[in-house]
Design a protein around this motif. Sequence first.
Motif, PDB file in Angstrom:
ATOM      1  N   LYS A  63      86.340  19.947  83.968  1.00 55.89           N
ATOM      2  CA  LYS A  63      84.802  19.557  83.154  1.00 55.89           C
ATOM      3  C   LYS A  63      84.410  21.465  82.609  1.00 55.89           C
ATOM      4  O   LYS A  63      83.812  21.748  83.532  1.00 55.89           O
ATOM      5  N   PRO A  64      84.467  21.405  81.524  1.00 55.22           N
ATOM      6  CA  PRO A  64      84.017  23.192  80.825  1.00 55.22           C
ATOM      7  C   PRO A  64      82.335  22.791  80.962  1.00 55.22           C
ATOM      8  O   PRO A  64      81.945  22.189  80.918  1.00 55.22           O
ATOM      9  N   LYS A  65      81.848  24.117  82.021  1.00 58.61           N
ATOM     10  CA  LYS A  65      80.231  24.108  82.011  1.00 58.61           C
ATOM     11  C   LYS A  65      80.373  24.443  80.561  1.00 58.61           C
ATOM     12  O   LYS A  65      80.165  26.091  80.210  1.00 58.61           O
ATOM     13  N   ILE A  66      78.991  23.705  80.333  1.00 59.27           N
ATOM     14  CA  ILE A  66      78.867  24.086  78.928  1.00 59.27           C
ATOM     15  C   ILE A  66      76.890  25.191  79.198  1.00 59.27           C
ATOM     16  O   ILE A  66      76.225  24.369  79.753  1.00 59.27           O
ATOM     17  N   GLN A  67      76.787  25.877  78.724  1.00 56.80           N
ATOM     18  CA  GLN A  67      75.976  26.602  78.800  1.00 56.80           C
ATOM     19  C   GLN A  67      75.992  27.514  77.285  1.00 56.80           C
ATOM     20  O   GLN A  67      76.377  28.423  77.207  1.00 56.80           O
ATOM     21  N   GLN A  68      75.070  26.541  76.731  1.00 56.40           N
ATOM     22  CA  GLN A  68      74.875  27.099  75.307  1.00 56.40           C
ATOM     23  C   GLN A  68      74.641  28.444  75.043  1.00 56.40           C
ATOM     24  O   GLN A  68      73.460  28.605  75.952  1.00 56.40           O
ATOM     25  N   THR A  69      74.858  29.136  74.081  1.00 58.65           N
ATOM     26  CA  THR A  69      73.621  31.113  73.446  1.00 58.65           C
ATOM     27  C   THR A  69      73.044  30.458  73.580  1.00 58.65           C
ATOM     28  O   THR A  69      72.414  28.907  73.115  1.00 58.65           O
ATOM     29  N   VAL A  70      71.646  31.341  73.359  1.00 57.25           N
ATOM     30  CA  VAL A  70      70.727  30.726  72.877  1.00 57.25           C
ATOM     31  C   VAL A  70      70.467  30.402  71.059  1.00 57.25           C
ATOM     32  O   VAL A  70      69.812  29.487  70.288  1.00 57.25           O
ATOM     33  N   ASN A  71      71.590  30.933  69.949  1.00 53.32           N
ATOM     34  CA  ASN A  71      71.239  30.437  69.011  1.00 53.32           C
ATOM     35  C   ASN A  71      73.189  30.174  68.654  1.00 53.32           C
ATOM     36  O   ASN A  71      73.807  31.137  68.533  1.00 53.32           O
ATOM     37  N   PRO A  72      73.315  28.914  69.060  1.00 50.64           N
ATOM     38  CA  PRO A  72      74.884  28.601  68.877  1.00 50.64           C
ATOM     39  C   PRO A  72      75.812  28.472  67.877  1.00 50.64           C
ATOM     40  O   PRO A  72      77.349  28.420  67.854  1.00 50.64           O
ATOM     41  N   VAL A  73      74.761  28.635  67.151  1.00 48.10           N
ATOM     42  CA  VAL A  73      76.208  28.814  65.380  1.00 48.10           C
ATOM     43  C   VAL A  73      75.357  30.060  65.087  1.00 48.10           C
ATOM     44  O   VAL A  73      76.193  30.257  63.667  1.00 48.10           O
ATOM     45  N   TYR A 100      85.189  22.257  65.334  1.00 44.92           N
ATOM     46  CA  TYR A 100      84.093  22.705  65.976  1.00 44.92           C
ATOM     47  C   TYR A 100      84.627  23.780  66.937  1.00 44.92           C
ATOM     48  O   TYR A 100      85.214  23.378  67.211  1.00 44.92           O
ATOM     49  N   LEU A 101      83.526  24.509  66.727  1.00 43.74           N
ATOM     50  CA  LEU A 101      84.147  25.943  67.147  1.00 43.74           C
ATOM     51  C   LEU A 101      82.199  26.191  67.978  1.00 43.74           C
ATOM     52  O   LEU A 101      81.196  26.244  67.651  1.00 43.74           O
ATOM     53  N   GLN A 102      82.491  26.656  69.249  1.00 40.69           N
ATOM     54  CA  GLN A 102      81.819  27.452  70.272  1.00 40.69           C
ATOM     55  C   GLN A 102      82.319  27.910  71.191  1.00 40.69           C
ATOM     56  O   GLN A 102      82.392  27.964  71.741  1.00 40.69           O
ATOM     57  N   LEU A 103      81.410  29.465  71.365  1.00 40.77           N
ATOM     58  CA  LEU A 103      81.543  30.051  72.408  1.00 40.77           C
ATOM     59  C   LEU A 103      80.834  29.496  73.595  1.00 40.77           C
ATOM     60  O   LEU A 103      79.348  29.572  73.630  1.00 40.77           O
ATOM     61  N   MET A 104      81.570  29.661  74.572  1.00 34.62           N
ATOM     62  CA  MET A 104      80.375  28.834  76.128  1.00 34.62           C
ATOM     63  C   MET A 104      80.489  30.058  76.970  1.00 34.62           C
ATOM     64  O   MET A 104      81.530  31.595  76.737  1.00 34.62           O
ATOM     65  N   HIS A 110      85.085  32.332  76.921  1.00 33.09           N
ATOM     66  CA  HIS A 110      85.471  31.830  76.094  1.00 33.09           C
ATOM     67  C   HIS A 110      85.356  30.352  75.091  1.00 33.09           C
ATOM     68  O   HIS A 110      84.046  30.415  74.746  1.00 33.09           O
ATOM     69  N   TYR A 111      86.128  30.342  74.537  1.00 30.46           N
ATOM     70  CA  TYR A 111      85.785  29.503  73.151  1.00 30.46           C
ATOM     71  C   TYR A 111      86.409  28.002  72.990  1.00 30.46           C
ATOM     72  O   TYR A 111      87.254  28.153  74.188  1.00 30.46           O
ATOM     73  N   LEU A 112      85.132  26.840  73.046  1.00 30.45           N
ATOM     74  CA  LEU A 112      85.998  26.206  73.079  1.00 30.45           C
ATOM     75  C   LEU A 112      85.512  24.843  71.087  1.00 30.45           C
ATOM     76  O   LEU A 112      84.910  25.328  70.771  1.00 30.45           O
ATOM     77  N   ILE A 113      87.098  23.993  71.253  1.00 31.02           N
ATOM     78  CA  ILE A 113      87.272  24.026  69.626  1.00 31.02           C
ATOM     79  C   ILE A 113      87.422  22.674  70.342  1.00 31.02           C
ATOM     80  O   ILE A 113      88.606  22.017  71.221  1.00 31.02           O
ATOM     81  N   ALA A 114      86.656  22.115  69.562  1.00 30.53           N
ATOM     82  CA  ALA A 114      86.940  20.282  69.449  1.00 30.53           C
ATOM     83  C   ALA A 114      87.181  20.261  67.994  1.00 30.53           C
ATOM     84  O   ALA A 114      86.789  20.628  66.733  1.00 30.53           O
ATOM     85  N   VAL A 115      88.264  18.880  68.170  1.00 27.34           N
ATOM     86  CA  VAL A 115      89.154  18.836  67.241  1.00 27.34           C
ATOM     87  C   VAL A 115      89.183  16.898  66.843  1.00 27.34           C
ATOM     88  O   VAL A 115      89.510  17.091  67.842  1.00 27.34           O
ATOM     89  N   GLU A 116      88.920  16.736  65.681  1.00 27.72           N
ATOM     90  CA  GLU A 116      89.232  14.982  64.489  1.00 27.72           C
ATOM     91  C   GLU A 116      90.190  15.158  64.221  1.00 27.72           C
ATOM     92  O   GLU A 116      90.301  15.540  63.318  1.00 27.72           O
ATOM     93  N   CYS A 117      91.047  14.255  65.541  1.00 27.98           N
ATOM     94  CA  CYS A 117      92.417  14.638  64.265  1.00 27.98           C
ATOM     95  C   CYS A 117      93.293  12.671  64.337  1.00 27.98           C
ATOM     96  O   CYS A 117      92.695  12.405  65.967  1.00 27.98           O
ATOM     97  N   ASP A 118      94.255  12.387  64.021  1.00 28.83           N
ATOM     98  CA  ASP A 118      95.237  11.153  64.000  1.00 28.83           C
ATOM     99  C   ASP A 118      95.997  11.623  64.611  1.00 28.83           C
ATOM    100  O   ASP A 118      96.928  11.040  64.695  1.00 28.83           O
TER     101      ASP A 118
END
Length: 170
Positions: A63-73, A100-104, A110-118
């Motif tokens: 599982k990726p360790k989610i440590q978000q930055t101070v300002n996640p966006v 969605y895109l987030q620097l972890m 690393h970049y985490l890209i969360a995708v909603e797709c069919d």
Amino acid sequence: RQVPRQQGQQDGKVLVGGAPSLSSQVDMAMNNLKKEKEMEAYIRAAKETEARKAAEAEESEDKPKIQQTVNPVSAAEKPQELIDALSRYLKKQKGVKRAYLQLMLGEQPHYLIAVECDDDRAAVFAAIKAEAGTYTDLAVKVVDVASDSAKDLVSGEKPFYEKKRFGLFS
């Protein structure tokens, strides 16, 4: 008055030729066996604990360790060139609804890209990862928005890409 001990007696156990009696030897053997079993149980418990800790560590590595930055966006964490390129690419993918895109941060940023797709997730995720890899030197991990690793990212954040809907029933 004390009764002198006879040679051949020791604390109620009869000695034969100065050696412990058979019952004394059996008692000592039983005591040693009990100690060995206790030691084996202790070693087994220690090994089980060590194996459990190793399994937990391995599971947590999956599982990726989610440590978000101070300002996640913040724009500094989401290079515009990467976002633009991924948006153009995702626009061509019919089954992708939003991303969605987030620097972890952590041991290995690393970049985490969360995708909603069919569509076929494995193929779409691999293609998105390959596309993103041409615009960043950091590792990229693509996951489904419903996954545990993406829940913190998706909740309360705006997607960087969202499929435009047209028509009355879209």
